[in-house]
Enzyme design. Structure first.
Site, PDB file in Angstrom:
ATOM      1  CG  LEU A 265      -2.063  -0.971   1.315  1.00  0.00           C
ATOM      2  CD1 LEU A 265      -2.830  -0.791   2.621  1.00  0.00           C
ATOM      3  CD2 LEU A 265      -2.998  -0.845   0.126  1.00  0.00           C
ATOM      4  CG  ASP A 266       1.060   4.373  -3.111  1.00  0.00           C
ATOM      5  OD1 ASP A 266       1.882   3.499  -3.383  1.00  0.00           O
ATOM      6  OD2 ASP A 266       0.584   5.160  -3.959  1.00  0.00           O
ATOM      7  CG  PHE A 267       3.968   7.732   2.824  1.00  0.00           C
ATOM      8  CD1 PHE A 267       4.601   7.428   4.023  1.00  0.00           C
ATOM      9  CD2 PHE A 267       3.534   9.039   2.611  1.00  0.00           C
ATOM     10  CE1 PHE A 267       4.787   8.392   5.000  1.00  0.00           C
ATOM     11  CE2 PHE A 267       3.717  10.009   3.586  1.00  0.00           C
ATOM     12  CZ  PHE A 267       4.339   9.688   4.782  1.00  0.00           C
TER      13      PHE A 267
ATOM     14  NE  ARG B 228      -1.396   8.550  -5.434  1.00  0.00           N
ATOM     15  CZ  ARG B 228      -0.228   8.768  -4.856  1.00  0.00           C
ATOM     16  NH1 ARG B 228       0.490   7.764  -4.376  1.00  0.00           N
ATOM     17  NH2 ARG B 228       0.245   9.999  -4.758  1.00  0.00           N
TER      18      ARG B 228
ATOM     19  CD  GLU C 148      -2.157   1.835  -3.110  1.00  0.00           C
ATOM     20  OE1 GLU C 148      -1.436   1.723  -2.118  1.00  0.00           O
ATOM     21  OE2 GLU C 148      -2.535   0.863  -3.737  1.00  0.00           O
TER      22      GLU C 148
END
Length: 298
Positions: free
Chosen positions: A66-68, A177, A298
């Protein structure tokens, strides 16, 4: 959700082989940087020191990424055998993931499928970003697909936004995104893909809401509480509902179940001989490892 700290690791699911945590936004899963003390890795070591595996670099086997800036459901395998079973699910694409997001603008279509290929942005100053096919400087764009369902229209701090359910059917880096931004509906608070314009919100409004991994004989199926509700964030004011979340999820999970049953029937019809000889080649494994790396969604 309260501010992130070493103690507030929220557990969504726990068994002998797996943990699923509700990752806080603005925290890395792991880090090689000495100065980054607070990560999901460090939270796990603090909460479950007895479960850390010294044979792994980070102490824990994260099944996906998962992204930051993204919150939500994150699965951790607690041993090598369990990690292998999870790997098989990602390899065979039997994993189902769904995200909630608030996006800028009013999405007029009730549902859509986004099939823009995503590649690396090679333009100077943007090399940390991905981009959609057709963008100047877009390199090595790979096919990907996202299903989008509109849940609600409303306002965020007075500006029109849409709450959507996003299901990535592929796992390219920053896929959700990039897809939202390319359609003209960037995710609220996405500093990177708003090209540094969306700076006011306290977080990026992208949340890994649902995760289903059929790691036979165990079934991991969890939801991470929806953070995009007025009682949680009063700046978000829903005006009208297009698809109730429970209804949209019911339709999505039904399709996933039908697909899984179809795959199981196909496997049963395959001859034992075929099953035994279909060993994974080094090339296939390399492709799969790359795909797993890209499963940011994402």
């Amino acid at each position: 959700m309260e501010p992130v700290c070493i103690e507030n690791l929220h557990i969504l699911y726990q068994s002998l082989d797996f943990l699923v945590v509700n990752k806080h936004w603005d925290i890395r899963i792991d880090s090689k940087m000495w100065y980054e003390k607070l990560t999901v890795q460090s939270q796990l070591k603090y909460r479950f020191p007895e479960l850390a595996d010294p044979d792994t670099y980070y102490g824990f086997r994260f099944c996906h990424q998962l992204d930051f800036s993204t919150s939500g459901a994150l699965c951790v395998a607690l041993n090598k055998e369990a990690a292998g079973r999870a790997y098989k699910c990602f390899k065979e694409r039997t994993v189902t993931k769904a995200y909630l997001a608030l996006v800028r603008g009013t999405v007029t279509e009730k549902c859509m499928t986004i099939t823009l290929a995503v590649g690396k942005n090679t333009q100077e100053g943007f090399t940390h970003m991905m981009c959609a096919e057709g963008t100047v400087g877009c390199d090595n764009a790979k096919p990907c697909q996202t299903d989008l369902t509109v849940l609600q229209h409303g306002l965020y701090k007075g500006d029109p936004v849409t709450k959507v359910l996003l299901q990535p059917l592929t796992g390219r880096t920053h896929q959700l995104r990039v897809h939202c931004s390319a359609l003209g509906y960037p995710i609220v608070g996405d500093f990177t893909y708003s090209f540094k314009k969306d700076v006011e919100p306290y977080r990026m409004m992208l949340h890994a809401y649902y995760l289903r991994i059929p790691v036979n004989p165990e079934l991991i199926e969890v939801t991470a509480p929806d953070p995009f509700r007025p009682e949680v964030d009063p700046y978000w004011v829903p005006i009208d509902t297009i698809h109730p979340l429970c209804q949209a999820m019911k339709q999505m999970t039904h399709k996933a179940l039908v697909s899984e049953r179809s795959r199981q029937m196909h496997e049963q019809e395959s001859s034992p001989k075929t099953m035994e000889t279909s060993e994974e080649t080094e090339e296939q494994r390399a492709v799969c490892q790359q795909w797993l790396t890209e499963w940011a969604g994402e």
